[in-house]
Design an enzyme around this catalytic site. Structure first.
Site, PDB file in Angstrom:
ATOM      1  N   GLY A  59       0.801  -1.215   0.000  1.00  0.00           N
ATOM      2  CA  GLY A  59       0.000   0.000   0.000  1.00  0.00           C
ATOM      3  C   GLY A  59       0.831   1.259   0.000  1.00  0.00           C
ATOM      4  O   GLY A  59       2.020   1.240   0.330  1.00  0.00           O
ATOM      5  N   GLN A  60       0.198   2.352  -0.412  1.00  0.00           N
ATOM      6  CA  GLN A  60       0.863   3.657  -0.472  1.00  0.00           C
ATOM      7  C   GLN A  60      -0.158   4.720  -0.112  1.00  0.00           C
ATOM      8  O   GLN A  60      -1.308   4.663  -0.542  1.00  0.00           O
ATOM      9  CB  GLN A  60       1.386   3.913  -1.885  1.00  0.00           C
ATOM     10  CG  GLN A  60       2.164   5.198  -2.047  1.00  0.00           C
ATOM     11  CD  GLN A  60       3.664   4.997  -1.857  1.00  0.00           C
ATOM     12  OE1 GLN A  60       4.193   3.961  -2.202  1.00  0.00           O
ATOM     13  NE2 GLN A  60       4.322   5.976  -1.295  1.00  0.00           N
ATOM     14  N   GLY A  62      -0.701   8.966   1.978  1.00  0.00           N
ATOM     15  CA  GLY A  62      -0.115  10.248   2.354  1.00  0.00           C
ATOM     16  C   GLY A  62       0.926  10.095   3.442  1.00  0.00           C
ATOM     17  O   GLY A  62       1.905  10.847   3.499  1.00  0.00           O
ATOM     18  N   ASP A 178     -11.704   9.675  10.874  1.00  0.00           N
ATOM     19  CA  ASP A 178     -11.489   9.357   9.460  1.00  0.00           C
ATOM     20  C   ASP A 178     -12.107   8.003   9.111  1.00  0.00           C
ATOM     21  O   ASP A 178     -11.469   7.164   8.480  1.00  0.00           O
ATOM     22  CB  ASP A 178      -9.995   9.370   9.130  1.00  0.00           C
ATOM     23  CG  ASP A 178      -9.724   9.621   7.645  1.00  0.00           C
ATOM     24  OD1 ASP A 178     -10.628  10.123   6.944  1.00  0.00           O
ATOM     25  OD2 ASP A 178      -8.609   9.315   7.181  1.00  0.00           O
TER      26      ASP A 178
END
Length: 356
Positions: A59-60, A62, A178
């Site tokens: 995963g990638q 912020g 979030d």
């Protein structure tokens, strides 16, 4: 952990005792150390991730990059490595927030913290590895498998329990800030675990008479509480609003904001309000099987979603109430589905007898 007979929605008709249920869903750890207290060395991190091998990248975001890793005892973990340049600018607070928050919580529907590393310009969080990707990727049908309606209902109930635990049963109430489908990970059995506590905040200290926390707005467009956006006053009801968006997203399959659609249809929660009672089934993800049982359940879920999406926090239910309502919806769905199945079987037998 819970025995199978203790699991939520195990078929009992009794009204759930949510305090007992939520607390039972906490991990029963036999470890003497506090959860997430382990401090890893870079040597251990390099070994676990094979020197941050690109083949282990999962995963990638912020914050940085996430790798799949394996500890010396064979435990699979997710290793979140912060971008060095980003950390220096503004994500140091979020790193500390995630560590401090995850270290306080233990619940089956929350991603568990194993430990962390803070050394020089390296900031690394080591958490439980959840193998089945995000809820959003499943709603997008990336793997070609469509989550059926009952599984989707189980998932939102899991999320409701997790947020209820954060709001009510931790030492000090925690606001996630979030809640969204891409922050909900699925296990091999398609049960949900809420992740990513980078924006989390402790709720107001009610003992001192405070009703909210004043803070800079953080979150994701489409899920943000409009009252929080206007006032900068954060309460647990901001999570409730985000959960309402999630309910709509799970039933419709659509994202909260879909910029490629016509202007009047871009905001999914606003688009679906044009459907009158009885027409809610028309908003269902077209890939889902429709039946009388699911149609009734959809109407009830949307009714709850609209309560969660109320413009003012006073008119929104608590997460505990959301969990109770959803549990009732699941119970009714099972009963109606069983009735429909028996009715269909009876009709089939009758038809077969006539032909003979």
């Amino acid at each position: 952990m819970l025995a199978a007979s203790d699991k939520l929605g195990s078929g009992t008709d009794e009204k759930p005792n949510f305090r007992r249920t939520i607390l039972n869903y906490s991990y029963r750890s036999t470890k003497t150390t506090e959860p997430g207290s382990a401090k890893f060395t870079m040597a251990e991190i390099y070994k676990a991730t094979m020197n941050f091998s690109p083949s282990l990248k999962v995963g990638q975001g912020g914050f940085g990059t996430v790798y799949k890793g394996k500890l010396d005892d064979g435990t699979l973990v997710a290793v979140k490595r912060a971008k060095k340049s980003v950390y220096e600018k503004h994500l140091g607070v979020e790193f500390q927030s995630e560590i401090q928050t995850l270290a306080k919580v233990e619940h089956l529907n929350l991603v568990r913290l194993h430990g962390y590393l803070e050394q020089g310009d390296e900031r690394i969080v080591v958490v439980e590895y959840v193998p089945n990707g995000t809820l959003r990727s499943h709603l997008d049908c990336i793997n070609g498998i469509v989550l059926d309606f009952a599984i989707r209902l189980d998932i939102v109930i899991d999320v409701a329990h997790a947020i209820t635990y954060l709001h009510m049963y931790t030492d000090h109430p925690i606001i996630h800030r979030d809640i969204k489908s891409s922050n909900i990970l699925l296990t091999e059995n398609l049960r949900a675990k809420v992740a990513d506590f980078g924006f989390a905040r402790l709720a107001a200290d009610t003992d001192s008479g405070a009703t909210h926390v004043s803070t800079q707005v953080k979150g994701t467009a489409g899920y943000l509480d409009p009252e929080y956006l206007q006032t900068y006053q954060l309460t647990e009801k901001s999570d409730v609003y985000s959960f309402g968006v999630l309910l709509v997203e799970v039933v419709t399959g659509r994202r909260p904001i879909e910029p490629k659609r016509e202007l009047k249809e871009r905001l999914t929660s606003r688009w679906m309000k044009k459907f009158n009672e009885g027409d809610a089934v028309l908003t269902m993800d077209p890939r889902l099987h429709r039946s009388a049982a699911t149609s009734l359940a959809v109407e009830k879920i949307f009714e709850l979603a609209f309560q969660c999406l109320a413009p003012t926090r006073q008119n929104r239910p608590s997460m505990k109430r959301c969990a109770e309502i959803l549990w009732g919806i699941r119970k009714d769905l099972k009963e109606h589905s069983a009735f429909d199945s028996r009715s269909f079987s009876s009709q089939s037998q009758t038809s077969s007898s006539i032909k003979e």
